[in-house]
Design a protein around this motif. Structure first.
Motif, mmCIF file in Angstrom:
data_model
loop_
_atom_site.group_PDB
_atom_site.id
_atom_site.type_symbol
_atom_site.label_atom_id
_atom_site.label_comp_id
_atom_site.label_asym_id
_atom_site.label_seq_id
_atom_site.Cartn_x
_atom_site.Cartn_y
_atom_site.Cartn_z
ATOM 1 N N LEU A 29 99.462 56.736 9.581
ATOM 2 C CA LEU A 29 100.199 57.216 10.753
ATOM 3 C C LEU A 29 99.273 57.178 11.965
ATOM 4 C CD1 LEU A 29 102.837 58.532 11.804
ATOM 5 C CD2 LEU A 29 101.845 60.755 11.256
ATOM 6 N N ILE A 30 99.716 56.509 13.026
ATOM 7 C CA ILE A 30 98.925 56.444 14.263
ATOM 8 C C ILE A 30 99.633 57.333 15.288
ATOM 9 C CG2 ILE A 30 98.060 54.924 16.088
ATOM 10 C CD1 ILE A 30 98.221 52.600 14.026
ATOM 11 N N VAL A 31 98.935 58.344 15.777
ATOM 12 C CA VAL A 31 99.582 59.236 16.751
ATOM 13 C C VAL A 31 98.817 59.239 18.059
ATOM 14 C CG1 VAL A 31 100.832 60.850 15.275
ATOM 15 C CG2 VAL A 31 98.425 61.206 15.654
ATOM 16 N N ASP A 32 99.569 59.413 19.115
ATOM 17 C CA ASP A 32 98.948 59.492 20.432
ATOM 18 C C ASP A 32 100.023 59.790 21.439
ATOM 19 O OD1 ASP A 32 98.931 58.025 22.930
ATOM 20 O OD2 ASP A 32 98.797 56.157 21.836
ATOM 21 N N GLN A 33 99.649 60.591 22.417
ATOM 22 C CA GLN A 33 100.602 60.808 23.501
ATOM 23 C C GLN A 33 100.734 59.462 24.234
ATOM 24 O OE1 GLN A 33 98.771 63.508 26.369
ATOM 25 N NE2 GLN A 33 98.337 61.670 27.536
ATOM 26 N N THR A 34 101.788 59.296 24.982
ATOM 27 C CA THR A 34 102.072 57.972 25.544
ATOM 28 C C THR A 34 100.909 57.386 26.354
ATOM 29 O OG1 THR A 34 103.639 56.725 26.847
ATOM 30 C CG2 THR A 34 103.324 59.009 27.500
ATOM 31 N N ILE A 283 105.966 49.853 11.971
ATOM 32 C CA ILE A 283 106.975 50.198 12.993
ATOM 33 C C ILE A 283 106.304 51.008 14.100
ATOM 34 C CG2 ILE A 283 109.210 51.280 13.462
ATOM 35 C CD1 ILE A 283 109.694 51.148 10.433
ATOM 36 N N ASP A 284 106.362 50.480 15.303
ATOM 37 C CA ASP A 284 105.818 51.159 16.473
ATOM 38 C C ASP A 284 106.882 52.153 16.976
ATOM 39 O OD1 ASP A 284 104.132 51.766 18.549
ATOM 40 O OD2 ASP A 284 104.178 49.796 19.494
ATOM 41 N N GLU A 285 106.439 53.269 17.471
ATOM 42 C CA GLU A 285 107.350 54.302 18.010
ATOM 43 C C GLU A 285 108.430 54.672 16.997
ATOM 44 O OE1 GLU A 285 106.870 55.534 21.038
ATOM 45 O OE2 GLU A 285 105.745 54.040 22.154
ATOM 46 N N ALA A 286 107.974 54.962 15.783
ATOM 47 C CA ALA A 286 108.920 55.167 14.676
ATOM 48 C C ALA A 286 109.874 56.342 14.912
ATOM 49 C CB ALA A 286 108.151 55.386 13.385
ATOM 50 N N HIS A 287 109.412 57.333 15.678
ATOM 51 C CA HIS A 287 110.264 58.519 15.876
ATOM 52 C C HIS A 287 111.611 58.173 16.498
ATOM 53 C CE1 HIS A 287 107.823 57.912 19.470
ATOM 54 N NE2 HIS A 287 108.843 58.375 20.143
ATOM 55 N N GLN A 321 104.591 59.171 19.119
ATOM 56 C CA GLN A 321 103.951 59.833 20.261
ATOM 57 C C GLN A 321 103.465 61.215 19.922
ATOM 58 O OE1 GLN A 321 106.461 59.686 23.685
ATOM 59 N NE2 GLN A 321 106.257 57.482 23.867
ATOM 60 N N SER A 322 104.242 61.896 19.092
ATOM 61 C CA SER A 322 103.843 63.239 18.700
ATOM 62 C C SER A 322 104.145 63.406 17.216
ATOM 63 C CB SER A 322 104.624 64.273 19.499
ATOM 64 O OG SER A 322 104.563 65.512 18.828
ATOM 65 N N PRO A 323 103.194 63.980 16.469
ATOM 66 C CA PRO A 323 103.488 64.189 15.044
ATOM 67 C C PRO A 323 104.714 65.075 14.859
ATOM 68 C CG PRO A 323 101.396 65.244 15.674
ATOM 69 C CD PRO A 323 101.843 64.439 16.842
ATOM 70 N N LEU A 324 104.985 65.917 15.866
ATOM 71 C CA LEU A 324 106.136 66.824 15.745
ATOM 72 C C LEU A 324 107.459 66.077 15.838
ATOM 73 C CD1 LEU A 324 104.825 69.781 17.915
ATOM 74 C CD2 LEU A 324 104.969 69.679 15.425
ATOM 75 N N LEU A 342 95.617 63.743 21.950
ATOM 76 C CA LEU A 342 96.724 64.689 21.776
ATOM 77 C C LEU A 342 96.366 65.948 22.540
ATOM 78 C CD1 LEU A 342 97.886 64.855 18.025
ATOM 79 C CD2 LEU A 342 99.042 63.760 19.933
ATOM 80 N N LEU A 343 97.258 66.385 23.406
ATOM 81 C CA LEU A 343 96.923 67.524 24.264
ATOM 82 C C LEU A 343 97.432 68.848 23.710
ATOM 83 C CD1 LEU A 343 97.680 65.951 27.763
ATOM 84 C CD2 LEU A 343 95.457 66.318 26.686
ATOM 85 N N ASP A 344 98.466 68.761 22.923
ATOM 86 C CA ASP A 344 99.173 69.965 22.536
ATOM 87 C C ASP A 344 98.616 70.583 21.246
ATOM 88 O OD1 ASP A 344 101.796 71.397 23.256
ATOM 89 O OD2 ASP A 344 101.887 71.118 21.077
ATOM 90 N N GLN A 345 98.287 71.850 21.333
ATOM 91 C CA GLN A 345 97.729 72.579 20.189
ATOM 92 C C GLN A 345 98.653 72.499 18.969
ATOM 93 O OE1 GLN A 345 94.926 74.321 19.798
ATOM 94 N NE2 GLN A 345 95.399 75.564 18.000
ATOM 95 N N GLU A 346 99.953 72.680 19.233
ATOM 96 C CA GLU A 346 100.932 72.700 18.149
ATOM 97 C C GLU A 346 100.955 71.350 17.405
ATOM 98 O OE1 GLU A 346 105.543 73.846 17.715
ATOM 99 O OE2 GLU A 346 104.710 73.967 19.735
ATOM 100 N N GLU A 347 100.781 70.273 18.186
ATOM 101 C CA GLU A 347 100.782 68.931 17.582
ATOM 102 C C GLU A 347 99.591 68.772 16.639
ATOM 103 O OE1 GLU A 347 100.789 66.431 21.022
ATOM 104 O OE2 GLU A 347 102.972 66.357 21.099
ATOM 105 N N VAL A 348 98.433 69.252 17.085
ATOM 106 C CA VAL A 348 97.216 69.112 16.277
ATOM 107 C C VAL A 348 97.344 69.947 15.001
ATOM 108 C CG1 VAL A 348 94.701 69.315 16.277
ATOM 109 C CG2 VAL A 348 95.890 68.694 18.381
ATOM 110 N N VAL A 349 97.892 71.151 15.153
ATOM 111 C CA VAL A 349 98.065 72.039 14.001
ATOM 112 C C VAL A 349 99.033 71.424 12.979
ATOM 113 C CG1 VAL A 349 98.933 74.322 13.305
ATOM 114 C CG2 VAL A 349 97.492 74.091 15.330
#
Ligand SMILES: Nc1ncnc2c1ncn2[C@@H]1O[C@H](COP(=O)(O)OP(=O)(O)OP(=O)(O)O)[C@@H](O)[C@H]1O
Ligand SMILES: [Mg+2]
Length: 395
Positions: A29-34, A283-287, A321-324, A342-349
């Motif tokens: 899984l590759i994650v990153d904000q846009t 698949i890119d941008e799977a969400h 873009q976000s694991p969430l 990743l900027l968001d604490q919740e995303e990292v958690v």
């Protein structure tokens, strides 16, 4: 001893190349904000897979992977199409984004069967005529319809559905050994707005291209399910297949369903021949292509492939873009992660077991990421642009 891979450079001296090599043993899984490098990383990873002589299929919903060299590219609506007969009537209606009631759906199902008979068994043009057709003759035709005969001219659906409205006379001329003797015009009129809506969708440029309804002599297009079958069946010279679904970019629901169906087909083909060579499915941008509703997840091709694929040597590489944005049930299936900014604490958690902190991920510059391999401490890596890309830029 394996060689270090080109596409990633470890910036953490204590980490070993073994870590980078290990990343090809699980779903990734590759994650990153846009804008921090998902697509670039995926392109670079694909270049690496080519170097390793590994097979990859990229489902490309936006057309961004057209620039990938050494790939064989099928672009929906251009050099490939989807056979309408491979879809159930419900799936066809979802793709066309038309909602109908149960009685009309039953008529549509029968219309598809009748067109399949007309097209494959009788080898005749136009609709299957039900007016004055003996019930026994129709029954015989239906029995003769084999599983291979799924293809049908989808553009004839409206004319065929009208045939489905034939009924016996209502007076003493009624002959109940026939499918019908006259059209139920009140019934047709009742459904006319829906029938014309289906017809209009099928006549629109996008869906004509999707189902290749204007077959032109001399132009060769391949059917998508057939392409997947051939590619999974034997190793081609090209190890990378790009399936460009950008024709449906403006039709999110349709694109989501088509992608899901194609992934299920990959899984089905592999289940039939489980001894095949390893294949990476990307698949890119799977969400964007996952259902919002957790209930529908089990029926989604992405989820099924992630869950079942590993034991069939199918490895999934998804970006988001976000694991969430990924349902937790799906997220937990990934053994390897490449975490960009990743900027968001919740995303990292939401990435359990990585030990990453928001302070670490928030300061990652473009092109850098934390590589988290199952059971190992994260390692800071730099993603190298592929050689062909660097070449491009120097030109
Ligand atoms: N490893 C890298 N080295 C150098 N530049 C990079 C690297 N990764 C990304 N970039 C640059 O950063 C920009 C954004 O990258 P990219 O399009 O891959 O991000 P993305 O996460 O896919 O964005 P989006 O969310 O818009 O799809 C591009 O201009 C790209 O050239
Ligand atoms: Mg991108």
């Amino acid at each position: 001893m394996q060689e270090a891979l080109d596409f990633l450079t470890l910036t953490d001296r204590s980490a070993s190349d073994r870590l980078v090599n290990a990343m090809f043993s699980h779903h990734l899984l590759i994650v990153d904000q846009t804008g921090s490098g998902k697509t670039t990383t995926t392109l670079s990873l694909l270049g690496q897979l080519q170097q390793l002589n590994q097979t990859a299929i990229i489902f490309d919903p936006t057309g961004e992977y057209a620039k990938l060299p050494n790939a064989i590219t099928y672009r929906l609506g251009d050099n490939c199409y989807l056979e309408a007969g491979k879809l159930t009537v419900d799936q066809l209606l979802t793709v066309l984004q038309v909602q109908i009631d149960r009685p009309l759906r039953t008529k549509l199902q029968q219309a598809v069967i009748d067109l399949q008979i007309q097209h494959n068994i009788k080898n005749e043009q136009g609709p299957y005529r039900r007016l004055n057709c003996p019930l026994v003759a129709h029954q015989r035709d239906e029995e003769g319809l084999a599983a291979w005969a799924s293809d049908f001219p989808v553009q004839d659906l409206l004319t065929q559905v009208i045939e489905e409205f034939v009924v016996p006379f209502t007076d003493n001329r009624a002959n109940y050994t026939l499918l019908g003797q006259q059209y139920d015009r009140a019934g047709i009129n009742h459904y006319w707005p829906l029938l014309t809506a289906i017809h209009d969708q099928l006549a629109s440029p996008t869906f004509r291209a999707l189902f290749d309804t204007d077959k032109h002599a001399g132009t060769m297009k391949s059917e998508l399910n057939f392409i997947l079958k051939m590619f999974l069946h034997q190793r081609s010279q090209h190890r990378t297949l790009v399936v460009d679904l950008s024709l449906l970019k403006e039709h999110e629901e349709s694109q989501r369903l088509v992608l899901s169906l194609l992934l299920k087909e990959v899984l089905r083909l592999r289940l039939r021949d489980s001894t095949g060579f390893p294949v990476n499915v990307i698949i890119d941008e799977a969400h964007r292509y996952l259902p919002q509703d957790e209930q529908c997840l089990a029926d989604n091709g992405i989820f099924q492939l992630v869950r079942e694929g590993r034991k069939l040597a199918l490895k999934m590489i998804l970006t988001t873009q976000s694991p969430l944005d990924l349902p937790a049930r799906l997220r937990s299936q990934f053994g390897d992660l490449l975490v960009h900014r990743l900027l968001d604490q919740e995303e990292v958690v939401s990435l359990p077991g990585t030990g990453l902190t928001q302070q670490e991920t928030a300061q990652l510059p473009v092109g850098q990421a934390e590589l988290c391999i199952l059971g190992e401490a994260p390692a800071l890596v730099k993603v190298n642009l592929p050689a062909w890309w660097r070449g491009d830029k120097n030109e």
